[in-house]
Design an enzyme around this catalytic site. Structure first.
Site, PDB file in Angstrom:
ATOM      1  N   LYS A  22     -10.091   1.767   0.748  1.00  0.00           N
ATOM      2  CA  LYS A  22      -8.967   2.907   0.953  1.00  0.00           C
ATOM      3  C   LYS A  22      -9.085   4.013   0.708  1.00  0.00           C
ATOM      4  O   LYS A  22      -9.124   5.063   1.134  1.00  0.00           O
ATOM      5  CB  LYS A  22      -7.365   2.070   0.879  1.00  0.00           C
ATOM      6  CG  LYS A  22      -6.387   3.186   1.018  1.00  0.00           C
ATOM      7  CD  LYS A  22      -5.180   2.291   0.742  1.00  0.00           C
ATOM      8  CE  LYS A  22      -4.745   2.260  -0.773  1.00  0.00           C
ATOM      9  NZ  LYS A  22      -4.162   3.714  -1.279  1.00  0.00           N
ATOM     10  N   ASN A  23      -9.274   3.978  -0.682  1.00  0.00           N
ATOM     11  CA  ASN A  23      -9.315   5.265  -1.500  1.00  0.00           C
ATOM     12  C   ASN A  23     -10.388   6.107  -1.384  1.00  0.00           C
ATOM     13  O   ASN A  23     -10.605   7.242  -2.153  1.00  0.00           O
ATOM     14  CB  ASN A  23      -8.955   4.885  -2.839  1.00  0.00           C
ATOM     15  CG  ASN A  23      -7.450   4.604  -3.240  1.00  0.00           C
ATOM     16  OD1 ASN A  23      -6.859   4.596  -2.065  1.00  0.00           O
ATOM     17  ND2 ASN A  23      -7.093   4.244  -4.111  1.00  0.00           N
ATOM     18  N   CYS A 117       7.145   8.677  -5.777  1.00  0.00           N
ATOM     19  CA  CYS A 117       7.190   7.444  -5.495  1.00  0.00           C
ATOM     20  C   CYS A 117       7.742   6.372  -6.619  1.00  0.00           C
ATOM     21  O   CYS A 117       7.962   6.858  -7.504  1.00  0.00           O
ATOM     22  CB  CYS A 117       5.953   6.841  -4.760  1.00  0.00           C
ATOM     23  SG  CYS A 117       4.679   6.679  -5.869  1.00  0.00           S
ATOM     24  N   ARG A 122       4.262  12.017  -8.942  1.00  0.00           N
ATOM     25  CA  ARG A 122       3.108  12.436  -8.374  1.00  0.00           C
ATOM     26  C   ARG A 122       3.011  14.056  -7.798  1.00  0.00           C
ATOM     27  O   ARG A 122       3.070  14.349  -6.690  1.00  0.00           O
ATOM     28  CB  ARG A 122       3.157  11.705  -6.914  1.00  0.00           C
ATOM     29  CG  ARG A 122       3.404  10.162  -7.022  1.00  0.00           C
ATOM     30  CD  ARG A 122       2.355   9.610  -7.674  1.00  0.00           C
ATOM     31  NE  ARG A 122       1.066   9.453  -7.152  1.00  0.00           N
ATOM     32  CZ  ARG A 122       0.555   8.634  -6.104  1.00  0.00           C
ATOM     33  NH1 ARG A 122       1.238   7.579  -5.728  1.00  0.00           N
ATOM     34  NH2 ARG A 122      -0.517   8.550  -5.733  1.00  0.00           N
ATOM     35  N   ASP A 308      -5.068   0.875 -10.766  1.00  0.00           N
ATOM     36  CA  ASP A 308      -4.880   0.274  -9.490  1.00  0.00           C
ATOM     37  C   ASP A 308      -5.147  -1.425  -9.523  1.00  0.00           C
ATOM     38  O   ASP A 308      -4.648  -2.133  -8.511  1.00  0.00           O
ATOM     39  CB  ASP A 308      -5.617   0.647  -8.494  1.00  0.00           C
ATOM     40  CG  ASP A 308      -5.012   2.025  -8.103  1.00  0.00           C
ATOM     41  OD1 ASP A 308      -5.996   2.717  -7.229  1.00  0.00           O
ATOM     42  OD2 ASP A 308      -4.287   2.579  -8.575  1.00  0.00           O
ATOM     43  N   ARG A 400      -0.167  -1.548   3.256  1.00  0.00           N
ATOM     44  CA  ARG A 400      -0.825  -0.230   3.150  1.00  0.00           C
ATOM     45  C   ARG A 400      -2.129  -0.254   2.601  1.00  0.00           C
ATOM     46  O   ARG A 400      -3.006   0.618   2.918  1.00  0.00           O
ATOM     47  CB  ARG A 400       0.118   0.835   2.169  1.00  0.00           C
ATOM     48  CG  ARG A 400       1.520   1.002   3.046  1.00  0.00           C
ATOM     49  CD  ARG A 400       2.183   1.886   1.855  1.00  0.00           C
ATOM     50  NE  ARG A 400       1.393   3.096   1.755  1.00  0.00           N
ATOM     51  CZ  ARG A 400       1.859   4.329   1.389  1.00  0.00           C
ATOM     52  NH1 ARG A 400       3.108   4.229   0.836  1.00  0.00           N
ATOM     53  NH2 ARG A 400       1.104   5.469   1.200  1.00  0.00           N
TER      54      ARG A 400
HETATM   55  C1  EPZ Z   1      -5.582   8.401  -6.496  1.00  0.00           C
HETATM   56  O1  EPZ Z   1      -4.257   8.862  -6.295  1.00  0.00           O
HETATM   57  C2  EPZ Z   1      -5.299   7.216  -5.780  1.00  0.00           C
HETATM   58  N1  EPZ Z   1      -5.036   7.181  -4.314  1.00  0.00           N
HETATM   59  C3  EPZ Z   1      -4.414   5.972  -6.489  1.00  0.00           C
HETATM   60  O2  EPZ Z   1      -4.282   4.982  -5.733  1.00  0.00           O
HETATM   61  C4  EPZ Z   1      -5.037   5.855  -7.855  1.00  0.00           C
HETATM   62  O3  EPZ Z   1      -4.009   5.073  -8.500  1.00  0.00           O
HETATM   63  C5  EPZ Z   1      -4.882   7.419  -8.599  1.00  0.00           C
HETATM   64  O4  EPZ Z   1      -5.923   7.917  -7.757  1.00  0.00           O
HETATM   65  C6  EPZ Z   1      -5.756   7.045  -9.772  1.00  0.00           C
HETATM   66  O5  EPZ Z   1      -6.855   6.643  -9.977  1.00  0.00           O
HETATM   67  C7  EPZ Z   1      -5.916   7.573  -3.454  1.00  0.00           C
HETATM   68  O6  EPZ Z   1      -7.113   7.706  -3.652  1.00  0.00           O
HETATM   69  C8  EPZ Z   1      -5.381   7.604  -2.171  1.00  0.00           C
HETATM   70  P1  EPZ Z   1      -4.172  11.289  -9.591  1.00  0.00           P
HETATM   71  P2  EPZ Z   1      -3.840  10.297  -6.818  1.00  0.00           P
HETATM   72  O7  EPZ Z   1      -4.249  12.496  -9.094  1.00  0.00           O
HETATM   73  O8  EPZ Z   1      -5.263  11.268  -6.470  1.00  0.00           O
HETATM   74  C9  EPZ Z   1      -0.766  13.205 -12.228  1.00  0.00           C
HETATM   75  C10 EPZ Z   1      -3.465   3.035  -4.834  1.00  0.00           C
HETATM   76  O9  EPZ Z   1      -2.763   2.097  -5.519  1.00  0.00           O
HETATM   77  N2  EPZ Z   1      -1.212  14.286 -11.659  1.00  0.00           N
HETATM   78  O10 EPZ Z   1      -5.607  10.816 -10.422  1.00  0.00           O
HETATM   79  O11 EPZ Z   1      -2.458  11.029  -6.400  1.00  0.00           O
HETATM   80  C11 EPZ Z   1      -0.139  12.067 -11.677  1.00  0.00           C
HETATM   81  O12 EPZ Z   1       1.143  12.437 -11.283  1.00  0.00           O
HETATM   82  C12 EPZ Z   1      -3.087   4.244  -5.106  1.00  0.00           C
HETATM   83  O13 EPZ Z   1      -4.295   2.770  -4.042  1.00  0.00           O
HETATM   84  C13 EPZ Z   1      -0.710  15.505 -11.899  1.00  0.00           C
HETATM   85  O14 EPZ Z   1       0.206  15.811 -12.875  1.00  0.00           O
HETATM   86  O15 EPZ Z   1      -4.009  10.087  -8.588  1.00  0.00           O
HETATM   87  C14 EPZ Z   1      -0.846  10.821 -12.266  1.00  0.00           C
HETATM   88  O16 EPZ Z   1       0.271  10.546 -13.173  1.00  0.00           O
HETATM   89  C15 EPZ Z   1      -1.828   4.468  -6.120  1.00  0.00           C
HETATM   90  N3  EPZ Z   1      -0.631  16.703 -11.154  1.00  0.00           N
HETATM   91  C16 EPZ Z   1      -2.021  11.189 -12.705  1.00  0.00           C
HETATM   92  O17 EPZ Z   1      -2.288  12.563 -12.695  1.00  0.00           O
HETATM   93  C17 EPZ Z   1      -1.326  16.687  -9.950  1.00  0.00           C
HETATM   94  O18 EPZ Z   1      -1.650  17.641  -9.347  1.00  0.00           O
HETATM   95  C18 EPZ Z   1      -3.102  10.580 -11.914  1.00  0.00           C
HETATM   96  O19 EPZ Z   1      -3.058  11.126 -10.668  1.00  0.00           O
HETATM   97  C19 EPZ Z   1      -2.001  15.586  -9.436  1.00  0.00           C
HETATM   98  C20 EPZ Z   1      -1.879  14.101 -10.278  1.00  0.00           C
END
Ligand code: EPZ
Length: 419
Positions: A22-23, A117, A122, A308, A400
């Site tokens: 998915k990711n 969420c 996020r 995850d 999802r």
């Molecule tokens: C991706 O989300 C994945 N989703 C998530 O999978 C996964 O948990 C996550 O990466 C971490 O591996 C998809 O790929 C569609 P991040 P993403 O930006 O890109 C903070 C699942 O279960 N952050 O690496 O949103 C954020 O709040 C989903 O399949 C900021 O502060 O993850 C978090 O604490 C859930 N500012 C951390 O960084 C930003 O601009 C990691 O987020 C972006 C992120």
């Protein structure tokens, strides 16, 4: 919303082929916006999130159609819109992945700030910072954040945190921007490498994907290509942990063990046999009885233990005697499943970031609720390892990220139905 009904206490045993990730599919679908012609994606999982990304691309003017059970053709040539519909942003945060491609293709993008969420706020500040480093102007409007960049400039972006989504969004914007863009402190997940391979096929040059230092040389014209999505490491981990939690045995095909650092070693630590064959087959055999083995782990960016699979691993640890510690260091509120597991008698003490799990103690069936897709998968695992009928509400949240979960678990001998 529907439910999964699990009658647990049965050993899982059998062979499954892992679906496409998915990711990886979601950012690569978004990257098709960059192409000048049709893109064919193979190995795409049939998931609710893939359906939402299809709605996003269609709303922008692209055409998307399934040409086989797992192949999609996306034709971006009709894209004439750069405002992401608010209701789709609310439905799925990953809609944000089209901002980078829209900026590169249209010079503009407007997206509602995605709401938080259950697992955290996020924010998208790292995405926005990166686009500003590439010359985008950012303004807040009544319908969301507007980015304008008639001419994106290649440049250097140093991410404050190795955000997966921000790394992917910036890679996509850079792929259609002439010159060399460099992303420092980039995310290193396998899904980043898959996106890089897709962008290279389209005509960009990407060096360093999979490391924290990625260089992208973009091209004004990127062609439509065919690409097969990498296997879903989190789906694989979920089935492995379901088998391990029920004292079972599973052979997973289309499963790349090196994409799951931190999991294999820990399963071996508690007595499981994990064999890796032919580069994409993993066989897991569980011991008659788990010995007392206190486990301590924290989640982190790749190659750390993947956030995850944290919830699913917590459910599994309820089977292993000992006091275990899990520290969730990626999201600020991703231990909510501990409360749901306690409804099943689990002895877990948790705050927002750290959980103490007293494993090897009896559980009982209960009515529980999926808070996010991985927490929901953890509750399915807990139901599978517990005698009696566990009902997991909000099945759609789990769907999802998991295709045909009940049918595939039934193939392994589980008693699970949806209603
Ligand atoms: C991706 O989300 C994945 N989703 C998530 O999978 C996964 O948990 C996550 O990466 C971490 O591996 C998809 O790929 C569609 P991040 P993403 O930006 O890109 C903070 C699942 O279960 N952050 O690496 O949103 C954020 O709040 C989903 O399949 C900021 O502060 O993850 C978090 O604490 C859930 N500012 C951390 O960084 C930003 O601009 C990691 O987020 C972006 C992120």
């Amino acid at each position: 919303m529907g439910e999964f009904v699990v009658r647990g206490g049965r050993r899982l045993d059998g062979t499954l082929r892992v679906h496409g990730a998915k990711n990886a599919a979601l950012p690569i679908m978004a990257a098709s916006v960059l192409a000048s012609g049709p893109v064919t994606l193979e190995g795409v999982p049939r998931l609710r999130d893939v359906d939402v990304m299809t709605e996003v691309l269609t709303a922008l003017g692209a055409t998307v159609r399934w040409v086989s059970h797992s192949s999609l053709v996306i034709d971006p040539s009709g894209i004439n819109e750069y405002v992401i519909p608010q209701e789709l942003m609310m439905k799925m945060r990953a809609s944000i992945f089209v901002i980078g491609p829209l900026l590169a293709r249209m010079g503009h993008a407007v997206a509602l700030q995605p709401g938080g969420c259950s697992i955290g706020d996020r924010p998208i500040d790292i995405h926005i910072y990166g686009f500003e480093q590439l010359g985008a102007q950012v303004s807040e409007t009544e319908i969301g954040t507007r980015l304008d960049a008639p001419e994106l400039q290649a440049g250097l972006v140093h991410l404050s945190y190795p955000s997966v989504g921000a790394t992917e969004n910036l890679m996509m914007a850079a792929a259609r921007t002439p010159g060399e863009t460099r992303i420092r402190n980039a995310a290193m997940e396998p899904e980043i490498v898959d996106l890089a391979q897709f962008l290279e096929k389209m005509g960009a040059t990407v060096r360093g994907a999979g490391t924290s230092d990625i260089r992208i040389v973009g091209q004004r014209e990127l062609s439509g290509v065919t690409h097969t999505i990498i296997p879903d490491r989190i789906e694989a981990a979920t089935f492995m942990l379901a088998a391990a939690a029920t004292g079972g045995h599973v052979v997973l095909e289309n499963c790349i063990a090196e994409h799951l650092p931190g999991l294999m070693g820990r399963l071996r630590d508690v007595g499981c046999r994990v064999e890796e064959r032919d580069g994409d087959v993993v066989e897991l055999t569980t011991p008659e009885k788990y010995k007392t083995t206190p486990i301590s782990l924290h989640t982190g960016p790749y190659p750390g233990f993947a956030t995850d699979m944290q919830a699913q691993f917590m459910a599994f640890l309820l089977k292993v005697p000992g006091v275990h510690i899990i520290s969730e260091r990626v999201f600020e509120n991703r231990l909510g499943h501990a409360r749901e597991l306690r409804r099943m008698g689990a002895q877990i003490v948790a705050d927002q970031r750290v959980a103490l799990i007293y494993g090897g103690r009896p559980l009982h069936a209960a009515d529980v609720r999926a808070l996010d897709l991985r927490a929901g998968a953890a509750l399915v695992i807990a139901g599978l390892m517990t005698e009696g009928e566990t009902v997991i509400a909000d099945r759609e949240i789990i769907e999802r990220g998991y295709q045909d979960l009940d049918r595939r678990l039934t193939q392994l001998g589980a008693d699970i139905i949806q209603r």
